[in-house]
Design an enzyme around this catalytic site. Structure first.
Site, PDB file in Angstrom:
ATOM      1  N   ASP A   1      -3.634   2.375  -5.577  1.00 61.88           N
ATOM      2  CA  ASP A   1      -2.416   2.437  -4.757  1.00 61.88           C
ATOM      3  C   ASP A   1      -2.254   1.263  -3.807  1.00 61.88           C
ATOM      4  O   ASP A   1      -1.417   1.310  -2.918  1.00 61.88           O
ATOM      5  CB  ASP A   1      -2.346   3.765  -3.994  1.00 61.88           C
ATOM      6  CG  ASP A   1      -3.323   3.809  -2.834  1.00 61.88           C
ATOM      7  OD1 ASP A   1      -4.386   3.158  -2.922  1.00 61.88           O
ATOM      8  OD2 ASP A   1      -3.028   4.484  -1.843  1.00 61.88           O
ATOM      9  N   GLU A   2      -3.026   0.200  -3.962  1.00 61.16           N
ATOM     10  CA  GLU A   2      -2.807  -0.957  -3.093  1.00 61.16           C
ATOM     11  C   GLU A   2      -3.168  -2.255  -3.802  1.00 61.16           C
ATOM     12  O   GLU A   2      -4.000  -2.276  -4.704  1.00 61.16           O
ATOM     13  CB  GLU A   2      -3.576  -0.822  -1.779  1.00 61.16           C
ATOM     14  CG  GLU A   2      -5.044  -0.593  -1.941  1.00 61.16           C
ATOM     15  CD  GLU A   2      -5.777  -0.501  -0.605  1.00 61.16           C
ATOM     16  OE1 GLU A   2      -5.555  -1.369   0.257  1.00 61.16           O
ATOM     17  OE2 GLU A   2      -6.570   0.420  -0.438  1.00 61.16           O
TER      18      GLU A   2
ATOM     19  N   ASP B   1       0.851  -1.195   0.000  1.00 62.48           N
ATOM     20  CA  ASP B   1       0.000   0.000   0.000  1.00 62.48           C
ATOM     21  C   ASP B   1       0.885   1.242   0.000  1.00 62.48           C
ATOM     22  O   ASP B   1       1.641   1.481   0.947  1.00 62.48           O
ATOM     23  CB  ASP B   1      -0.892  -0.041   1.256  1.00 62.48           C
ATOM     24  CG  ASP B   1      -1.983   1.030   1.243  1.00 62.48           C
ATOM     25  OD1 ASP B   1      -1.993   1.856   0.311  1.00 62.48           O
ATOM     26  OD2 ASP B   1      -2.798   1.022   2.183  1.00 62.48           O
TER      27      ASP B   1
END
Ligand SMILES: [Mg+2]
Length: 427
Positions: free
Chosen positions: A101-102, A11
């Site tokens: 983003d993860e 993350d």
């Protein structure tokens, strides 16, 4: 439980704000918020002083004098995301994106070749730092829930791998709000019944828990509390955006025509999201003008959705914000993308009634179109009096910016086809 698995959750830390600090060294070490208007992301320096995403910028400045507010640059974030996923795809065969983003990585069985999950996590962080210039935290464990919670414990810029056999010791002291999939309404019900920690969920009999949160949520929470949640990764759901665009000329100031186009594009994109079982939080507007200048603007919604009405409202808001340009210049392309995707799973424990009603309507419209074709139902706005409509061709722009390699290949195979749907009306 089935055979032990090794899952990592990677993350990026304060993603948008970190991209800004990466690209402008004068921002490093300073409290930074990505705006404007509403804080879309806050650097750790800003978070330490109470700035949170979703806050109004004015309020954030009051809390944090000296806050540097920079405008969002969605193109830069999507490019960074694409490069980070390229790193992840190179590390593990199965990568399941949760958002821009993860992602989860399944590293089960990689030990002999690549080292322990912890060693892989450190290598992943070093590679993202070197190749993309961004901080990323990595959590690890035997289930997706543990890995996700561990990356939270690792932040910022760290690694936390929960060793096999120690999962319950890690889980049980956590407050219920930390459980991934336990929304605020469920957490409030638990709190109101005196249940504050995962340990308490683990010890209360399931029928009693069901009386508090309902049967489905009780089953899911009990499984989490005993770390028996063994869902497989879904690497096939590798798409990170849904997009479509229309290369059509719209004269400066032709507001109604532009709105009709917005409706058609939104319906198309949300229908595809619903059939793929995905929801998204960020709506992106793309415009190209006759002089080939381009504009891209994005807005992030408070919660993920695939509902036509919610996405359309956001898209119209972006168009309204660009009106100073669209009233002065002819357009040659209008596009929409929805990104920041999550799976539309039963994890969404709370659905307000009004959103549920919108979803029901969308489902009916989808069903009719699946059966009778896209032209079977049309919004009244799209009927009659618009000579340009019959010439529409909606070129598929799936993922050409932010998909992974797999998606790009698939999109490449589709590109060049002019899809039917809204363009198939007889002139
Ligand atoms: Mg993040």
């Amino acid at each position: 439980m089935t055979a032990a698995r090794s899952i990592l959750h990677a993350d990026l830390d304060a993603f948008f704000a970190s991209v800004e600090q990466r690209d402008d060294p004068s921002l490093r070490g300073r409290p930074v918020a990505v705006g404007p208007g509403v804080v879309m992301a806050a650097s750790y320096e800003a978070r330490q002083r109470g700035v949170r995403s979703g806050m109004g910028v004015a309020g954030a400045r009051r809390r944090c004098p000296g806050l540097v507010v920079v405008p969002s640059r969605f193109g830069a974030y999507l490019e960074a995301s694409r490069r980070v996923f390229a790193v992840l795809d190179a590390i593990a065969p199965d990568v399941e994106p949760l958002s821009v983003d993860e992602a989860f990585l399944d590293v089960t069985g990689l030990e002999r070749i690549c080292g322990t999950p912890e060693a892989i996590a450190h290598r992943l962080r070093a590679a993202v730092r070197e190749q993309v210039g961004l901080p990323i935290s990595v959590g690890g464990g035997s289930t997706t829930q543990i890995a996700k919670l561990a990356s939270g414990a690792a932040k910022p810029d760290g690694v936390r791998v929960v060793a096999p056999g120690t999962e319950l010791a890690f889980l049980h002291p956590l407050p219920v709000e930390r459980i991934w999939g336990c929304g605020p309404a469920t957490a409030a019900k638990l709190r109101a019944s005196g249940i504050a920690t995962v340990a308490q969920i683990a010890t209360i009999p399931e029928p009693a828990l069901a009386r508090i949160v309902g049967k489905a949520a009780a089953r899911s929470l009990a499984a989490i509390a005993w770390n028996q949640e063994g869902r497989p990764l879904r690497p096939g759901r590798g798409r990170r955006s849904f997009g479509t665009q229309s290369a059509v000329r719209i004269a400066a100031g032709a507001t109604e025509r532009l709105d009709a186009q917005a409706i058609a594009l939104t319906e198309r994109v949300t229908r595809r999201m619903r059939s793929a079982g995905r929801e998204g939080r960020t709506v992106v507007l793309r415009l190209r003008f006759e002089d080939y200048t381009r504009l891209s603007r994005a807005v992030t919604l408070p919660r993920p959705t695939a509902a036509t009405a919610a996405v359309l409202a956001a898209f119209r808001g972006l168009l309204a914000a660009a009106r100073d340009l669209t009233e002065r210049r002819d357009l040659t392309l209008v596009g929409i993308a929805v990104t920041n995707l999550v799976a539309a799973t039963p994890r969404q424990l709370e659905l307000p009634f009004d959103e549920g009603a919108g979803a029901a309507l969308d489902a009916v419209v989808d069903a009719v179109r699946d059966r009778f074709g896209a032209g079977a139902l049309r919004r009244a706005t799209l009927l009659g009096g618009e000579p340009g409509l019959s010439a529409w061709s909606l070129a598929d722009a799936d993922n050409d910016e932010i998909g992974n390699a797999r998606d790009l290949r698939a999109a490449g195979a589709r590109r060049g086809q002019v899809t039917g749907g809204l363009g198939d009306r007889a002139p």
